[in-house]
Design a protein around this motif. Sequence first.
Motif, mmCIF file in Angstrom:
data_model
loop_
_atom_site.group_PDB
_atom_site.id
_atom_site.type_symbol
_atom_site.label_atom_id
_atom_site.label_comp_id
_atom_site.label_asym_id
_atom_site.label_seq_id
_atom_site.Cartn_x
_atom_site.Cartn_y
_atom_site.Cartn_z
ATOM 1 N N LEU A 78 0.837 -1.202 0.000
ATOM 2 C CA LEU A 78 0.000 0.000 0.000
ATOM 3 C C LEU A 78 0.868 1.248 0.000
ATOM 4 O O LEU A 78 0.549 2.245 -0.669
ATOM 5 C CB LEU A 78 -0.929 -0.014 1.219
ATOM 6 C CG LEU A 78 -1.846 1.211 1.378
ATOM 7 C CD1 LEU A 78 -2.698 1.408 0.125
ATOM 8 C CD2 LEU A 78 -2.738 1.046 2.606
ATOM 9 N N HIS A 79 1.967 1.204 0.761
ATOM 10 C CA HIS A 79 2.897 2.334 0.765
ATOM 11 C C HIS A 79 3.444 2.586 -0.638
ATOM 12 O O HIS A 79 3.505 3.733 -1.109
ATOM 13 C CB HIS A 79 4.035 2.055 1.755
ATOM 14 C CG HIS A 79 4.839 3.272 2.089
ATOM 15 N ND1 HIS A 79 5.987 3.217 2.838
ATOM 16 C CD2 HIS A 79 4.673 4.585 1.765
ATOM 17 C CE1 HIS A 79 6.483 4.441 2.975
ATOM 18 N NE2 HIS A 79 5.704 5.281 2.330
ATOM 19 N N ARG A 80 3.817 1.537 -1.346
ATOM 20 C CA ARG A 80 4.316 1.677 -2.713
ATOM 21 C C ARG A 80 3.228 2.259 -3.624
ATOM 22 O O ARG A 80 3.518 3.080 -4.498
ATOM 23 C CB ARG A 80 4.779 0.317 -3.252
ATOM 24 C CG ARG A 80 6.007 -0.248 -2.543
ATOM 25 C CD ARG A 80 6.467 -1.554 -3.217
ATOM 26 N NE ARG A 80 6.903 -1.309 -4.598
ATOM 27 C CZ ARG A 80 8.140 -0.925 -4.916
ATOM 28 N NH1 ARG A 80 9.048 -0.735 -3.979
ATOM 29 N NH2 ARG A 80 8.465 -0.735 -6.192
ATOM 30 N N GLN A 81 1.986 1.841 -3.386
ATOM 31 C CA GLN A 81 0.890 2.374 -4.197
ATOM 32 C C GLN A 81 0.734 3.870 -3.980
ATOM 33 O O GLN A 81 0.531 4.633 -4.938
ATOM 34 C CB GLN A 81 -0.411 1.652 -3.819
ATOM 35 C CG GLN A 81 -1.639 2.185 -4.550
ATOM 36 C CD GLN A 81 -2.924 1.554 -4.027
ATOM 37 O OE1 GLN A 81 -2.919 0.454 -3.495
ATOM 38 N NE2 GLN A 81 -4.025 2.258 -4.181
ATOM 39 N N LEU A 82 0.857 4.310 -2.724
ATOM 40 C CA LEU A 82 0.714 5.738 -2.429
ATOM 41 C C LEU A 82 1.876 6.548 -3.015
ATOM 42 O O LEU A 82 1.703 7.712 -3.376
ATOM 43 C CB LEU A 82 0.639 5.956 -0.919
ATOM 44 C CG LEU A 82 -0.552 5.305 -0.207
ATOM 45 C CD1 LEU A 82 -0.511 5.606 1.280
ATOM 46 C CD2 LEU A 82 -1.879 5.789 -0.791
ATOM 47 N N LEU A 83 3.058 5.923 -3.100
ATOM 48 C CA LEU A 83 4.204 6.597 -3.709
ATOM 49 C C LEU A 83 4.219 6.446 -5.225
ATOM 50 O O LEU A 83 5.124 6.959 -5.899
ATOM 51 C CB LEU A 83 5.509 6.044 -3.126
ATOM 52 C CG LEU A 83 5.723 6.224 -1.614
ATOM 53 C CD1 LEU A 83 7.059 5.637 -1.185
ATOM 54 C CD2 LEU A 83 5.628 7.678 -1.217
ATOM 55 N N ARG A 84 3.247 5.713 -5.765
ATOM 56 C CA ARG A 84 3.094 5.495 -7.205
ATOM 57 C C ARG A 84 4.328 4.793 -7.795
ATOM 58 O O ARG A 84 4.850 5.202 -8.842
ATOM 59 C CB ARG A 84 2.812 6.806 -7.923
ATOM 60 C CG ARG A 84 1.540 7.477 -7.441
ATOM 61 C CD ARG A 84 1.163 8.667 -8.274
ATOM 62 N NE ARG A 84 -0.126 9.209 -7.884
ATOM 63 C CZ ARG A 84 -0.764 10.190 -8.529
ATOM 64 N NH1 ARG A 84 -0.221 10.713 -9.620
ATOM 65 N NH2 ARG A 84 -1.932 10.619 -8.106
#
Length: 389
Positions: A78-84
């Motif tokens: 999810l963190h990677r998703q928020l950082l795109r």
Amino acid sequence: MSAVDEAVPSAAGLARVLDADGALLYAIDGQDLGIADIWPANAAAGSLRLQVGFGVTGLVARTRKPILIEADSPRNALHRQLLRLEPQETVARMCLPLTGLEDRVVGVLAVHRSPRRPFGPADLETAQSYVPLLGLHLHAEQLWRAVNQHRTERDRLMKQAIHAQEAERRRIAFDLHDGVTTALASMSFHLSAADLTVSELASRDEADAAARVRKLEHARAELVSARELADMAYNQTRAAISGLHSLVLDDLGLVAALESLVQTAGRAGGPAVDLVVDPAASVEDIPDHAAAALYRIAQEALANAVKHAEAARIVLSLRRVGDSVVLGCADDGKGFDPAERRTARVTGADGGQHFGLSSIAERCAIVEASLRLESAPGRGTTLLVELPL
């Protein structure tokens, strides 16, 4: 701060000032970090929870030291998703601790951009000029939310306390009306009948001795009935007084009070009522207010089981689990669907009002005890109250 539109910079404003591709403002909640603001916006941001002390962001919150990373690859999906970030893609990051009043760490500022443009000392110096204001603003918001939560909780508990008190008063009023008042009215009727009979004997010359005996026997029977009703009214009044306050609880403690309660509930040909106390359970350290709450909950639970469960056996139990006291009330009665009994008052088939599960729930809420109810039609009912000490 002229480069930022807002008096207190937002995540979007900070991203512009620091020439970043994105910015996240984390707020500390207990041992976790949650996102208070993010740019670019993402609907899933509220679901991200990072533990203080773990990962880059958590480490900054723990050590209070800023970190610059040229190429980072977070593991949290999810963190990677928020950082795109795409799979195998890295990102340059800059994370700084945010401090509030009394130099307390209240959050973390994290900005990111392409690893081709890593953050340097100049970026860190620029970001640090915003840190004091950001930390104070974040701390002020946290304090304001805490005040509102405490106020809401206080108001809720006050309402529940008032509802519990009113329910107790109504219960006592019904007990007195249905028991004592009815007994006294009947006693008055029997005494009037006896008085009338005796008056007739005194005012008339009754030649028939047998008739005089019959009248005297009738008067005596009326007086016997009146005496029985007087005893009933006396006992019911004592029961109502005991319902208001337990002297046994004051003098001998919670276990003795529960024993007295069980003895009273098991009379008059009703279900068998037993008390099971864990021999290893120590209840001497239970505060007076907690013991009183547990006693009232047990009283209400037993009354409900005796009146409504149609059980052959009821077991009241008391035990210690860690730092908590657990009170249980289980019966082998007809059971019910808990979803249908979530109102404060249930009107019975006879039109009377029964104060049940909601009053127990209100008492639990007042002392911050947890309540668990297990029941099903035909399978009895088990009620468990866990009170942390």
